[in-house]
Scaffold this motif. Structure first.
Motif, mmCIF file in Angstrom:
data_model
loop_
_atom_site.group_PDB
_atom_site.id
_atom_site.type_symbol
_atom_site.label_atom_id
_atom_site.label_comp_id
_atom_site.label_asym_id
_atom_site.label_seq_id
_atom_site.Cartn_x
_atom_site.Cartn_y
_atom_site.Cartn_z
ATOM 1 N N GLY A 28 0.816 -1.275 0.185
ATOM 2 C CA GLY A 28 0.023 0.038 -0.006
ATOM 3 C C GLY A 28 0.646 1.302 0.177
ATOM 4 N N THR A 29 2.011 1.213 0.867
ATOM 5 C CA THR A 29 2.940 2.434 1.049
ATOM 6 C C THR A 29 3.386 2.540 -0.327
ATOM 7 N N PHE A 30 3.889 1.417 -0.920
ATOM 8 C CA PHE A 30 4.682 1.521 -2.318
ATOM 9 C C PHE A 30 3.701 2.121 -3.498
ATOM 10 N N TRP A 31 2.612 1.717 -3.418
ATOM 11 C CA TRP A 31 1.459 2.227 -4.436
ATOM 12 C C TRP A 31 1.260 3.938 -4.227
ATOM 13 N N ILE A 32 1.311 4.100 -3.031
ATOM 14 C CA ILE A 32 1.045 5.620 -2.618
ATOM 15 C C ILE A 32 2.195 6.334 -3.080
ATOM 16 N N THR A 33 3.642 6.000 -2.981
ATOM 17 C CA THR A 33 4.457 6.957 -2.956
ATOM 18 C C THR A 33 5.338 6.466 -4.257
ATOM 19 N N MET A 34 4.595 5.737 -5.136
ATOM 20 C CA MET A 34 5.290 5.446 -6.462
ATOM 21 C C MET A 34 5.668 6.517 -7.188
ATOM 22 N N ALA A 35 4.676 7.572 -7.217
ATOM 23 C CA ALA A 35 4.844 8.906 -8.090
ATOM 24 C C ALA A 35 5.865 9.784 -7.560
ATOM 25 N N PHE A 36 5.973 9.811 -6.241
ATOM 26 C CA PHE A 36 6.990 10.575 -5.708
ATOM 27 C C PHE A 36 8.435 9.736 -5.985
ATOM 28 N N MET A 37 8.470 8.443 -6.043
ATOM 29 C CA MET A 37 9.826 7.635 -6.139
ATOM 30 C C MET A 37 10.403 7.795 -7.631
ATOM 31 N N THR A 38 9.456 7.625 -8.550
ATOM 32 C CA THR A 38 9.592 7.984 -10.026
ATOM 33 C C THR A 38 10.052 9.263 -10.408
ATOM 34 N N GLU A 39 9.429 10.215 -9.919
ATOM 35 C CA GLU A 39 9.863 11.613 -9.920
ATOM 36 C C GLU A 39 11.063 12.030 -9.561
ATOM 37 N N SER A 40 11.562 11.379 -8.199
ATOM 38 C CA SER A 40 12.805 11.687 -7.936
ATOM 39 C C SER A 40 13.956 11.124 -8.677
ATOM 40 N N LEU A 41 13.783 9.797 -9.233
ATOM 41 C CA LEU A 41 14.570 9.112 -9.801
ATOM 42 C C LEU A 41 14.782 9.777 -11.338
ATOM 43 N N VAL A 42 13.566 10.323 -11.921
ATOM 44 C CA VAL A 42 13.824 10.651 -13.124
ATOM 45 C C VAL A 42 14.364 12.197 -12.864
ATOM 46 N N SER A 43 14.107 13.002 -11.826
ATOM 47 C CA SER A 43 14.857 14.179 -11.874
ATOM 48 C C SER A 43 16.257 14.107 -11.666
ATOM 49 N N LEU A 44 16.732 12.964 -10.805
ATOM 50 C CA LEU A 44 18.276 12.678 -10.722
ATOM 51 C C LEU A 44 18.858 12.280 -11.925
ATOM 52 N N PHE A 45 18.111 11.521 -12.715
ATOM 53 C CA PHE A 45 18.620 11.200 -14.145
ATOM 54 C C PHE A 45 18.851 12.359 -15.122
ATOM 55 N N LYS A 46 17.622 13.179 -15.124
ATOM 56 C CA LYS A 46 17.803 14.425 -16.102
ATOM 57 C C LYS A 46 18.887 15.317 -15.686
ATOM 58 N N SER A 47 18.975 15.770 -14.227
ATOM 59 C CA SER A 47 19.784 16.723 -14.067
ATOM 60 C C SER A 47 21.148 16.361 -13.651
ATOM 61 N N THR A 48 21.654 15.170 -13.604
ATOM 62 C CA THR A 48 22.867 14.868 -13.241
ATOM 63 C C THR A 48 23.361 13.700 -14.187
ATOM 64 N N LEU A 49 22.597 12.597 -14.107
ATOM 65 C CA LEU A 49 23.579 11.419 -14.928
ATOM 66 C C LEU A 49 23.683 11.425 -16.435
ATOM 67 N N ILE A 50 22.375 12.210 -16.903
ATOM 68 C CA ILE A 50 22.562 12.339 -18.650
ATOM 69 C C ILE A 50 23.311 13.372 -18.915
ATOM 70 N N PRO A 51 23.419 14.297 -18.130
ATOM 71 C CA PRO A 51 24.589 15.239 -18.752
ATOM 72 C C PRO A 51 25.964 14.772 -18.867
ATOM 73 N N ILE A 52 26.258 13.826 -17.483
ATOM 74 C CA ILE A 52 27.449 13.369 -17.339
ATOM 75 C C ILE A 52 27.686 12.313 -18.461
ATOM 76 N N ILE A 53 26.686 11.490 -18.630
ATOM 77 C CA ILE A 53 26.972 10.339 -19.763
ATOM 78 C C ILE A 53 27.018 11.202 -21.129
ATOM 79 N N ALA A 54 26.213 12.089 -21.628
ATOM 80 C CA ALA A 54 26.517 12.916 -22.778
ATOM 81 C C ALA A 54 27.633 13.662 -23.117
ATOM 82 N N GLY A 55 27.992 14.230 -21.739
ATOM 83 C CA GLY A 55 29.164 15.293 -22.031
ATOM 84 C C GLY A 55 30.552 14.434 -21.882
ATOM 85 N N GLY A 56 30.687 13.125 -21.715
ATOM 86 C CA GLY A 56 32.036 12.560 -21.526
ATOM 87 C C GLY A 56 32.062 11.106 -21.077
#
Length: 88
Positions: A60-88
Motif C-alpha cells: 500500500g505504501t509503495f503504491w501511494i508513494t510510487m509517483a514520488f519515487m519515480t519523480e525523484s529518480l527521473v529528476s536525478l537522471f535528467k539533472s545529473t546522470l544524463i548530462p554526465i553521460i552525454a558530456g563525456g
C-alpha cells in the motif's frame, strides 16, 4: 570525470535512495511493532500473522508513494546522470 564530480554524483544517488526508501521502511517498522505488540498481548504465535499485515502495508505504501519515487529518480537522471553521460 574527476573525483569531485564522482563523489558528488554518488552522494546525490545515495541521498535519493535514502529518501525513496524511507516511507516504505518506516511503515514496515510501524506495522512490525504493532503486530508484535498484538502478538505479545494475545500470546498468538502465528507466523503468517506477522507476514501478511506487513506485506499489505508495504504494498500500500509503495503504491501511494510510487509517483514520488519515480519523480525523484527521473529528476536525478535528467539533472545529473544524463548530462554526465552525454558530456563525456
Amino acid at each position: 570525470m574527476d573525483e569531485a564530480l564522482f563523489y558528488d554524483t554518488l552522494r546525490q544517488g545515495l541521498w535519493i535512495a535514502f529518501a525513496i526508501s524511507l516511507p516504505i521502511l518506516t511503515v514496515a517498522l510501524a506495522a512490525g511493532l504493532i503486530v508484535g505488540l498484538f502478538q505479545a498481548l494475545t500470546s498468538i504465535q502465528e507466523m503468517t500473522l506477522t507476514f501478511v499485515p506487513k506485506l499489505a502495508a508495504i504494498v500500500g505504501t509503495f503504491w501511494i508513494t510510487m509517483a514520488f519515487m519515480t519523480e525523484s529518480l527521473v529528476s536525478l537522471f535528467k539533472s545529473t546522470l544524463i548530462p554526465i553521460i552525454a558530456g563525456g
